[in-house]
Design a protein around this motif. Structure first.
Motif, PDB file in Angstrom:
ATOM      1  N   GLU A  32       0.837  -1.193   0.000  1.00  0.00           N
ATOM      2  CA  GLU A  32       0.000   0.000   0.000  1.00  0.00           C
ATOM      3  C   GLU A  32       0.875   1.248   0.000  1.00  0.00           C
ATOM      4  O   GLU A  32       1.689   1.454   0.907  1.00  0.00           O
ATOM      5  N   SER A  33       0.719   2.076  -0.993  1.00  0.00           N
ATOM      6  CA  SER A  33       1.522   3.291  -1.128  1.00  0.00           C
ATOM      7  C   SER A  33       0.648   4.467  -0.729  1.00  0.00           C
ATOM      8  O   SER A  33      -0.170   4.961  -1.517  1.00  0.00           O
ATOM      9  N   THR A  34       0.798   4.936   0.502  1.00  0.00           N
ATOM     10  CA  THR A  34      -0.131   5.922   1.060  1.00  0.00           C
ATOM     11  C   THR A  34       0.226   7.368   0.737  1.00  0.00           C
ATOM     12  O   THR A  34      -0.634   8.238   0.752  1.00  0.00           O
ATOM     13  N   GLU A  35       1.505   7.654   0.457  1.00  0.00           N
ATOM     14  CA  GLU A  35       1.940   9.042   0.323  1.00  0.00           C
ATOM     15  C   GLU A  35       2.080   9.510  -1.127  1.00  0.00           C
ATOM     16  O   GLU A  35       2.272  10.692  -1.379  1.00  0.00           O
ATOM     17  N   PHE A  36       2.008   8.569  -2.054  1.00  0.00           N
ATOM     18  CA  PHE A  36       2.030   8.877  -3.483  1.00  0.00           C
ATOM     19  C   PHE A  36       1.687   7.582  -4.209  1.00  0.00           C
ATOM     20  O   PHE A  36       2.027   6.500  -3.723  1.00  0.00           O
ATOM     21  N   PRO A  37       1.007   7.660  -5.348  1.00  0.00           N
ATOM     22  CA  PRO A  37       0.660   6.414  -6.049  1.00  0.00           C
ATOM     23  C   PRO A  37       1.884   5.563  -6.362  1.00  0.00           C
ATOM     24  O   PRO A  37       2.931   6.075  -6.764  1.00  0.00           O
ATOM     25  N   ALA A  38       1.756   4.265  -6.156  1.00  0.00           N
ATOM     26  CA  ALA A  38       2.859   3.345  -6.428  1.00  0.00           C
ATOM     27  C   ALA A  38       3.242   3.387  -7.899  1.00  0.00           C
ATOM     28  O   ALA A  38       2.408   3.604  -8.773  1.00  0.00           O
ATOM     29  N   ILE A  39       4.532   3.192  -8.164  1.00  0.00           N
ATOM     30  CA  ILE A  39       5.045   3.135  -9.533  1.00  0.00           C
ATOM     31  C   ILE A  39       5.357   1.685  -9.857  1.00  0.00           C
ATOM     32  O   ILE A  39       6.197   1.055  -9.204  1.00  0.00           O
ATOM     33  N   SER A  40       4.690   1.154 -10.852  1.00  0.00           N
ATOM     34  CA  SER A  40       4.899  -0.243 -11.236  1.00  0.00           C
ATOM     35  C   SER A  40       6.102  -0.352 -12.170  1.00  0.00           C
ATOM     36  O   SER A  40       6.153   0.306 -13.212  1.00  0.00           O
ATOM     37  N   LEU A  41       7.069  -1.174 -11.794  1.00  0.00           N
ATOM     38  CA  LEU A  41       8.242  -1.414 -12.629  1.00  0.00           C
ATOM     39  C   LEU A  41       8.009  -2.581 -13.568  1.00  0.00           C
ATOM     40  O   LEU A  41       8.443  -2.576 -14.718  1.00  0.00           O
ATOM     41  N   ASP A  42       7.349  -3.611 -13.063  1.00  0.00           N
ATOM     42  CA  ASP A  42       6.955  -4.786 -13.844  1.00  0.00           C
ATOM     43  C   ASP A  42       5.912  -5.506 -13.003  1.00  0.00           C
ATOM     44  O   ASP A  42       5.417  -4.965 -12.017  1.00  0.00           O
ATOM     45  N   ALA A  69       8.882   7.385   3.515  1.00  0.00           N
ATOM     46  CA  ALA A  69       9.857   6.370   3.118  1.00  0.00           C
ATOM     47  C   ALA A  69       9.586   5.941   1.678  1.00  0.00           C
ATOM     48  O   ALA A  69       8.436   5.748   1.281  1.00  0.00           O
ATOM     49  N   ILE A  70      10.661   5.788   0.922  1.00  0.00           N
ATOM     50  CA  ILE A  70      10.567   5.274  -0.444  1.00  0.00           C
ATOM     51  C   ILE A  70      11.187   3.884  -0.444  1.00  0.00           C
ATOM     52  O   ILE A  70      12.304   3.700   0.033  1.00  0.00           O
ATOM     53  N   SER A  71      10.454   2.924  -0.983  1.00  0.00           N
ATOM     54  CA  SER A  71      10.928   1.533  -0.947  1.00  0.00           C
ATOM     55  C   SER A  71      10.623   0.823  -2.254  1.00  0.00           C
ATOM     56  O   SER A  71       9.699   1.186  -2.987  1.00  0.00           O
ATOM     57  N   LEU A  72      11.421  -0.204  -2.515  1.00  0.00           N
ATOM     58  CA  LEU A  72      11.148  -1.140  -3.599  1.00  0.00           C
ATOM     59  C   LEU A  72      10.405  -2.324  -2.984  1.00  0.00           C
ATOM     60  O   LEU A  72      10.931  -2.992  -2.085  1.00  0.00           O
ATOM     61  N   PHE A  73       9.189  -2.565  -3.451  1.00  0.00           N
ATOM     62  CA  PHE A  73       8.402  -3.675  -2.923  1.00  0.00           C
ATOM     63  C   PHE A  73       8.409  -4.814  -3.935  1.00  0.00           C
ATOM     64  O   PHE A  73       7.974  -4.663  -5.080  1.00  0.00           O
ATOM     65  N   ASP A  97       5.837  14.839  -6.982  1.00  0.00           N
ATOM     66  CA  ASP A  97       5.777  13.967  -8.153  1.00  0.00           C
ATOM     67  C   ASP A  97       6.902  12.949  -8.050  1.00  0.00           C
ATOM     68  O   ASP A  97       7.908  13.180  -7.362  1.00  0.00           O
ATOM     69  N   ALA A  98       6.730  11.835  -8.740  1.00  0.00           N
ATOM     70  CA  ALA A  98       7.767  10.797  -8.815  1.00  0.00           C
ATOM     71  C   ALA A  98       7.555  10.037 -10.108  1.00  0.00           C
ATOM     72  O   ALA A  98       6.418   9.749 -10.491  1.00  0.00           O
ATOM     73  N   PHE A  99       8.660   9.704 -10.772  1.00  0.00           N
ATOM     74  CA  PHE A  99       8.543   9.039 -12.066  1.00  0.00           C
ATOM     75  C   PHE A  99       9.860   8.367 -12.433  1.00  0.00           C
ATOM     76  O   PHE A  99      10.925   8.724 -11.927  1.00  0.00           O
ATOM     77  N   ILE A 100       9.766   7.392 -13.314  1.00  0.00           N
ATOM     78  CA  ILE A 100      10.938   6.714 -13.866  1.00  0.00           C
ATOM     79  C   ILE A 100      11.223   7.316 -15.242  1.00  0.00           C
ATOM     80  O   ILE A 100      10.316   7.490 -16.057  1.00  0.00           O
TER      81      ILE A 100
END
Length: 275
Positions: A32-42, A69-73, A97-100
């Motif tokens: 669950e990404s509460t502070e910004f929408p999760a970014i899907s890598l695959d 906190a920013i994490s790889l899930f 904002d956050a993006f790849i």
């Protein structure tokens, strides 16, 4: 005032590059990404943004006792790998904002973080304070901070100024009316992506020698993102060497015929390399 500002910047750099330690409290692993929408890598990996408990005597058991906190899930093994913690800046702040983005054959995670502008620094800030963090995705799939990108995009906030009477007359401004002296340039994804393909950025990343010409009379400051009354200035046509770049400011050297090399910071928009 300048000493206070230097101390302030040193504290931030120390905070950013120190070894972050995530809470040892028991925690249910979640995507669950509460502070910004999760970014899907695959289909197996997400970048998530969550609250991490952060307590001091002033904020314990308040709505503000956390950091982002920013994490790889990793969904296939139900594991969360820490990437970074955002600074606590008078409060937990916000992910704007956050993006790849693919850069130099590598996936880079960019995070635009903002918080309330600091008080009691003597600097007349007129916007939120912005940070642009960058993390390279390694061949092992983890994300590591890119210090060169972080330094280039820098940190900062808009700054107002009340021009002197002479400055107002020379520039057709209203006397005693505040003006926006500096605008932090990297508040959006679009601004960052545009910069990544700019000529100045590519020259800097390739460690090229950069020369610039002054377009208009500009104040020569002792620090970036700091607008103080100063008698030092450069005029249209002056030639300078660029020694450092951060947050839309250039650290320059100017060869003065009488005084030798003069050093300082100027706004990039006042030169031909940023026109």
């Amino acid at each position: 005032m300048k000493k206070m500002y230097k101390t302030f910047i040193i504290a931030i750099i120390t905070l950013f590059f120190s070894q972050y330690v995530f809470s040892n409290e028991p925690e249910k692993i979640t995507n669950e990404s509460t502070e910004f929408p999760a970014i899907s890598l695959d289909n197996k990996n997400l970048i998530i943004f969550t609250k991490e408990k952060y307590s001091t005597p002033d904020i314990i058991n308040t709505p503000f006792d956390y950091r982002i906190a920013i994490s790889l899930f990793k969904k296939d093994v139900d594991k969360k790998i820490p990437i970074d913690l955002m600074p606590y800046w008078g409060g937990p702040g916000k992910i704007e904002d956050a993006f790849i983005h693919d850069f130099q054959n590598q996936s880079v995670l960019f995070v635009i973080f903002k918080a309330n502008s600091p008080e009691n620094t003597g600097v007349p800030y007129s916007s939120d304070y912005y940070f642009v963090f960058a993390y390279n995705k390694t061949s092992k799939g983890v994300f590591l901070s890119n210090e060169k990108l972080f330094n280039y995009f820098g940190i900062g906030a808009d700054v107002t100024d009340i021009p002197s009477t002479n400055e107002a007359i020379d520039n057709n401004l209203t006397i005693d009316l505040p003006i926006n002296a500096y605008t932090y340039p990297y508040k959006t994804k679009e601004a960052i992506i545009a910069t990544l393909s700019s000529n100045l950025f590519m020259q800097w990343m390739n460690n090229n020698v950069i020369k610039a010409t002054i377009l208009r009379k500009t104040k020569l400051q002792e620090e970036p993102n700091y607008y103080d009354e100063t008698k030092r200035y450069l005029i249209e046509g002056d030639k300078v060497s660029v020694k450092d770049i951060t947050a839309g400011w250039l650290a320059i050297e100017y060869q003065n015929a009488k005084k030798g090399i003069i050093k300082g910071w100027i706004m990039c928009k006042d030169t031909d390399v940023c026109k």
